[in-house]
Design an enzyme around this catalytic site. Structure first.
Site, short mmCIF file in Angstrom:
data_model
loop_
_atom_site.label_atom_id
_atom_site.label_comp_id
_atom_site.label_asym_id
_atom_site.label_seq_id
_atom_site.Cartn_x
_atom_site.Cartn_y
_atom_site.Cartn_z
N SER A 97 56.52 -18.62 -27.92
CA SER A 97 56.51 -17.20 -28.27
C SER A 97 55.91 -16.35 -27.17
CB SER A 97 55.66 -16.96 -29.52
OG SER A 97 56.29 -17.43 -30.65
N HIS A 111 62.16 -15.14 -29.08
CA HIS A 111 62.80 -16.39 -28.65
C HIS A 111 64.27 -16.09 -28.35
CE1 HIS A 111 59.75 -19.51 -29.58
NE2 HIS A 111 59.27 -18.53 -30.32
N HIS A 166 62.37 -23.71 -34.80
CA HIS A 166 61.18 -24.11 -35.55
C HIS A 166 61.59 -24.72 -36.90
CE1 HIS A 166 60.09 -20.77 -32.92
NE2 HIS A 166 58.90 -21.32 -32.82
N TYR A 190 60.31 -24.15 -39.68
CA TYR A 190 60.28 -23.16 -40.77
C TYR A 190 61.57 -22.33 -40.84
CZ TYR A 190 58.80 -19.92 -37.07
OH TYR A 190 58.74 -19.19 -35.91
N GLU A 191 62.41 -22.39 -39.81
CA GLU A 191 63.66 -21.63 -39.86
C GLU A 191 64.66 -22.29 -40.80
OE1 GLU A 191 65.00 -19.90 -35.93
OE2 GLU A 191 63.36 -21.17 -35.21
N ALA A 206 52.45 -20.73 -28.61
CA ALA A 206 51.36 -19.84 -28.99
C ALA A 206 50.64 -20.52 -30.14
CB ALA A 206 51.92 -18.50 -29.44
N MET A 220 52.92 -23.73 -35.16
CA MET A 220 54.08 -24.05 -36.00
C MET A 220 55.22 -24.68 -35.20
SD MET A 220 54.22 -20.49 -38.14
CE MET A 220 52.70 -19.61 -38.58
N SER A 221 54.91 -25.27 -34.05
CA SER A 221 56.00 -25.85 -33.23
C SER A 221 55.49 -27.11 -32.52
CB SER A 221 56.47 -24.83 -32.19
OG SER A 221 55.47 -24.61 -31.21
N ASN A 274 45.21 -15.88 -30.91
CA ASN A 274 44.33 -15.29 -31.94
C ASN A 274 43.35 -16.35 -32.41
OD1 ASN A 274 47.13 -16.20 -33.18
ND2 ASN A 274 45.57 -16.59 -34.73
N HIS A 333 52.68 -11.35 -36.12
CA HIS A 333 53.49 -11.93 -35.05
C HIS A 333 53.49 -11.00 -33.83
CE1 HIS A 333 56.40 -14.47 -33.11
NE2 HIS A 333 57.37 -13.56 -33.14
#
Ligand code: HPA
Length: 274
Positions: free
Chosen positions: A32, A63, A85, A87-88, A115, A213-214, A237, A249
């Site tokens: 990201s 992306h 990802h 989650y997609e 990230a 998340m990746s 963060n 995001h």
């Protein structure tokens, strides 16, 4: 793996070979906000993911979805600008197929960037963290399903998911470039929501330093087929509850772009060592 996947992988390989006959041995996956790194590749051939069978286009802002091959610091490299990802909701094959296509194209090393949120105060926004190991805290694994023995074994070893030699080279490169690089354990939380404060406290107790998340699904597929992996996180963060700010995001993208310069310096110095 099904017959369909094998055919898809074969046509993906053919589509890339038609445009990039001598495919590089090193591929960098841009996380990201890091998409701009791709502009620094010289003599680039760019293939949109949509034109490669087996590659899916990411639905996530930040992306873009291109496979770019060219040169940087005298090394032939390819860059994946954007990733899929879990989650997609595409399923494991959407993550496994592109990496298996890269394997068939002859790649030897995969540098995964992402990230991430920092679980400790010292993992502050803007920090770069070399991933030493990971925790797959999800039920997701792209290797679930029939095993294709032509890629790797049913039960792949995970003693050294992030290659020791690549890690040592990245640490050396960071020192030489004067770019601070921390080390840590990455926990894969599938998302798409950011974590709760209770989850973050739990991950911290389990030994994680950063959360994202990746990366873990790609690492699993790459290790299964014998590609060496390195992983670097940009902390965008403090994770939920470590900071009192709500997470967005947009902040992830803005902070990743800010820290992206250091990462580019680090990667350039690293490439000169290959
Ligand atoms: N959690 C999960 N993924 C992330 C975060 C986070 O705090 N920051 C950037 N990616």
């Amino acid at each position: 793996m099904t017959q369909d996947s094998s055919a898809l992988i074969a046509s993906g390989v053919a589509a890339v070979q038609a445009r990039i006959p001598d495919f590089p041995k090193t591929v960098i996956v841009l996380g990201s906000g890091l998409g701009r790194f791709a502009a620094a590749v010289s003599g680039a051939t760019t293939i949109p993911f949509g034109e490669i069978p087996g590659f899916s286009k990411s639905t996530v802002v930040g992306h873009s979805g291109n496979l770019i091959a060219g040169e940087m610091e005298g090394q032939r490299i390819a860059v994946m600008q954007g990733r899929i990802h879990a989650y997609e909701g595409h399923g494991g094959a959407a993550i496994a197929n592109p990496i298996r296509i890269l394997k068939r194209l002859g790649i030897e090393r995969l540098i995964l960037t992402n990230a991430a949120g920092g679980l400790r105060l010292e993992m502050a926004p803007g920090s770069l963290v070399l991933i030493e190991d990971h925790i797959n805290f999800s039920q997701f694994n792209p290797l679930i399903g029939p095993n294709d023995d032509s890629f790797g074994p049913r039960f792949p070893d995970m003693t050294d998911p992030y290659d020791r030699i690549l890690r040592a080279k990245l640490e050396q490169a960071a020192q030489e470039a004067g770019v601070p690089l921390k080390k840590g354990v990455y926990v894969f939380a599938i998302g798409p929501n950011f974590e709760t404060a209770a989850e973050i406290r739990m991950y911290g107790k389990l030994g994680a330093d950063i959360v994202g998340m990746s990366t873990v699904p790609e690492c699993l597929v790459a290790r299964h087929c014998g590609i060496k992996v390195a992983g670097i996180s940009i902390v965008t963060n403090h994770a939920t509850g470590i900071s009192s700010e709500p997470l967005t995001h947009a902040d992830t993208l803005a902070n990743a772009e800010r820290a992206g310069q250091g990462l580019e310096q680090l990667l350039r110095t690293f490439l000169r060592k290959l």
